[in-house]
Write a protein that holds these residues in place. Sequence first.
Motif, mmCIF file in Angstrom:
data_model
loop_
_atom_site.group_PDB
_atom_site.id
_atom_site.type_symbol
_atom_site.label_atom_id
_atom_site.label_comp_id
_atom_site.label_asym_id
_atom_site.label_seq_id
_atom_site.Cartn_x
_atom_site.Cartn_y
_atom_site.Cartn_z
ATOM 1 N N PRO A 96 6.469 -7.265 -23.503
ATOM 2 C CA PRO A 96 7.314 -7.121 -22.314
ATOM 3 C C PRO A 96 8.680 -7.747 -22.489
ATOM 4 C CG PRO A 96 5.128 -7.655 -21.625
ATOM 5 C CD PRO A 96 5.140 -7.684 -23.132
ATOM 6 N N LYS A 154 14.778 -2.466 -20.760
ATOM 7 C CA LYS A 154 14.941 -2.206 -19.336
ATOM 8 C C LYS A 154 16.239 -2.758 -18.821
ATOM 9 C CE LYS A 154 10.060 -2.102 -18.571
ATOM 10 N NZ LYS A 154 8.918 -2.953 -18.370
ATOM 11 N N THR A 196 9.281 -10.254 -16.838
ATOM 12 C CA THR A 196 8.981 -8.928 -17.361
ATOM 13 C C THR A 196 8.077 -8.172 -16.401
ATOM 14 O OG1 THR A 196 7.114 -9.846 -18.548
ATOM 15 C CG2 THR A 196 9.196 -9.714 -19.704
ATOM 16 N N HIS A 255 9.109 -4.763 -14.444
ATOM 17 C CA HIS A 255 8.289 -3.555 -14.486
ATOM 18 C C HIS A 255 8.240 -2.885 -13.127
ATOM 19 C CE1 HIS A 255 4.363 -1.368 -14.779
ATOM 20 N NE2 HIS A 255 4.943 -1.002 -15.891
ATOM 21 N N TYR A 256 7.950 -3.697 -12.132
ATOM 22 C CA TYR A 256 7.832 -3.100 -10.808
ATOM 23 C C TYR A 256 9.183 -2.725 -10.222
ATOM 24 C CZ TYR A 256 2.964 -4.268 -10.972
ATOM 25 O OH TYR A 256 1.653 -4.330 -11.332
ATOM 26 N N LYS A 292 11.631 -1.588 -11.994
ATOM 27 C CA LYS A 292 11.918 -0.298 -12.611
ATOM 28 C C LYS A 292 11.194 0.816 -11.884
ATOM 29 C CE LYS A 292 14.468 -1.227 -16.003
ATOM 30 N NZ LYS A 292 15.740 -1.213 -15.359
ATOM 31 N N LYS A 334 7.220 3.144 -17.976
ATOM 32 C CA LYS A 334 5.993 2.674 -18.596
ATOM 33 C C LYS A 334 4.899 2.708 -17.549
ATOM 34 C CE LYS A 334 7.674 0.706 -22.548
ATOM 35 N NZ LYS A 334 7.531 1.867 -23.404
ATOM 36 N N PRO A 354 0.965 -4.401 -16.280
ATOM 37 C CA PRO A 354 1.112 -5.723 -16.905
ATOM 38 C C PRO A 354 -0.069 -6.600 -16.519
ATOM 39 C CG PRO A 354 2.592 -5.522 -15.043
ATOM 40 C CD PRO A 354 1.888 -4.204 -15.168
#
Lengths: 523, 88
Positions: free
Chosen positions: A252, A259, A411, A415-416, A418, B14, B18
């Motif tokens: 990540p 990202k 990270t 992720h969320y 994004k 992705k 996680p």
Amino acid sequence: MNVRRRSHRARSIGRLAHVHTSGNLEEQTPRTLLKNILLTAPESSVMMPESVVKPVPTPQVVQSSRRESSRGSLELQLPELEPPTTLALGLLAPGRRKQRQRLSVFQQGMDQGLPLSQEPRGNGSASSLTSSLNLTFATPLQPQSVQRPGLARRPPTRRAVDVGAFLQDLRDTSLALASPGDSLRTPVATLPTDTVLEDTQPFSQPLIGRSPSVYHSLPCLSHTEAEDAERAVSHRIQSSGPRLQNHNPGKPTQLLAGKAKKVDALAVSFPNNSSAVSGEDGVEPLQDGVGEEAEERMEESLSVSKVMATTGTQGSVRMEKSKGHREMTEAAEAKEPEGSSGASPELASSTTEFLQARQPQFLEPAPPPSTAVLSSEPLEPLSTRLPPRARTPGPRARTPGPRPRQDPHKTGLSHYVKLFSFYAKMPMEKAALEMVEKCLFYPNPFGSLDKYFQHLCDDLEVFAAHAGRKTVRPEDLELLMRRQGLVNDQVSLHVLVERHLPLEYRQLLIPCAFSGNSVFPAQ
Amino acid sequence: MAFSTTVSQRKHIKRKAPRGFLKHVFKRQKPHLRLETSGDLLVHLNCLLFVRRLAEESRMNAFESKCGVIKKEHVQAAAKVILKKSRG
């Protein structure tokens, strides 16, 4: 002459009968028209009809014939001959009504003994008949051609493409789109939209000048080299393996590198700031190079970490990596200020904002190295934090405890975030993205303010306690989603799993029967 | 891993969860509780749905204010609504 007349008449009568019987059946072909002309032609020599293809509007022809018919028979031939050919080629087979009219006209003409051609347009009638008849013949012609333009046998007139005008249009549209540097791609990008918006009638003249669609969608405007570089990096990341558990903290960080670039590319390209793009391009190759090197190191260390246990030694793994990366980050930091000095202030400020939300600790380095921090974060935040800390004590007292938490937190958050920007399908402000983070999980060293995740954990605890358990099980999750309204009688949990999770997770979650009387996962 | 089929945004989203991150956060919050193996996947699903609802709500807010860009205020207002909804 008399003989000729008689022979003509005899032939014409004979043919009249033939024509009369089959006139309704025969279509208005040039052959029949010519035949009729020959039948009804005066004593003067029969001229070969000129095969002139003229898309001349019929009323004009009628008028011209009317004008000329008064002069004499010789002149009569000219308009007679011309219109039939053109009209025969141009117009379709007329209706029965027209043929009967023409026949009646023809008969009248024959009765009157005047040379009349049995053209459907009634041009011959102009010579002898009243103007009313002329009118009646003239008027139906036009509506017919107007009513059924598609069936007209006119050859499609192709407009010669004015290349100059075409290029000018391209330039205008490209300017209107205000695309920043991609003058090559934007002209092409406008084409599909233009062709779609054009007249879609089947028989309208197609604009052949418009080139066949090279379908670049408009979002490709921001398809800078950064995206390619970032995608290359991400491909390598993906190729480094679907190892899930062990390398989450490792990968990540790289994902963040990609990202972060993505977010920057997005945020910068959408406001259409050309300077930002140029600055970003300057920053991007540096980041990309940094990311590549980082990835190589990552892979080495990942192979090392594979041997070790998963969660317990992750901290030590990170420390190892940090030592390896320290010189990298320093080199990156050296590079970054050079690159970012060219970057637009917007980029720098946006990245500072971006970082502020994540780690208040990182504010300590000056804004130019903020971009350095952005790239060095994925490399190793630990190492960067140590030297600045030693040099200048930060404005806030940083507790050593939360530090290991920052990296995976960041990270995971990203992720969320994004996903949020993906689901939104709209350009977003940086501030909006931070807002999302804040509402999701706000890793605060002084206490957790994460709203959503906090609520989530509390609810799960309550549910598990209610069931007398100390382990949160999937049933608790299902109950939570049911209470949230995501799962109801129409939509079950399995449906949601199928919709939103990738296949591998679905296999893990939804029990499925396999051969040998076994169900996985075991219930 | 299965990636998003929509390439309209030309981003490779992705789809991986996680998992370590989620477990870590849960542990930090509730150290006395344990989270099961598949549980964190469902937590991830919940997060996905939450983020999706948040995004749609903020998009609607942006539309209503006739804005082409999602701003902070839109997200804030959306967060209020969606957090209230997902209290459970």
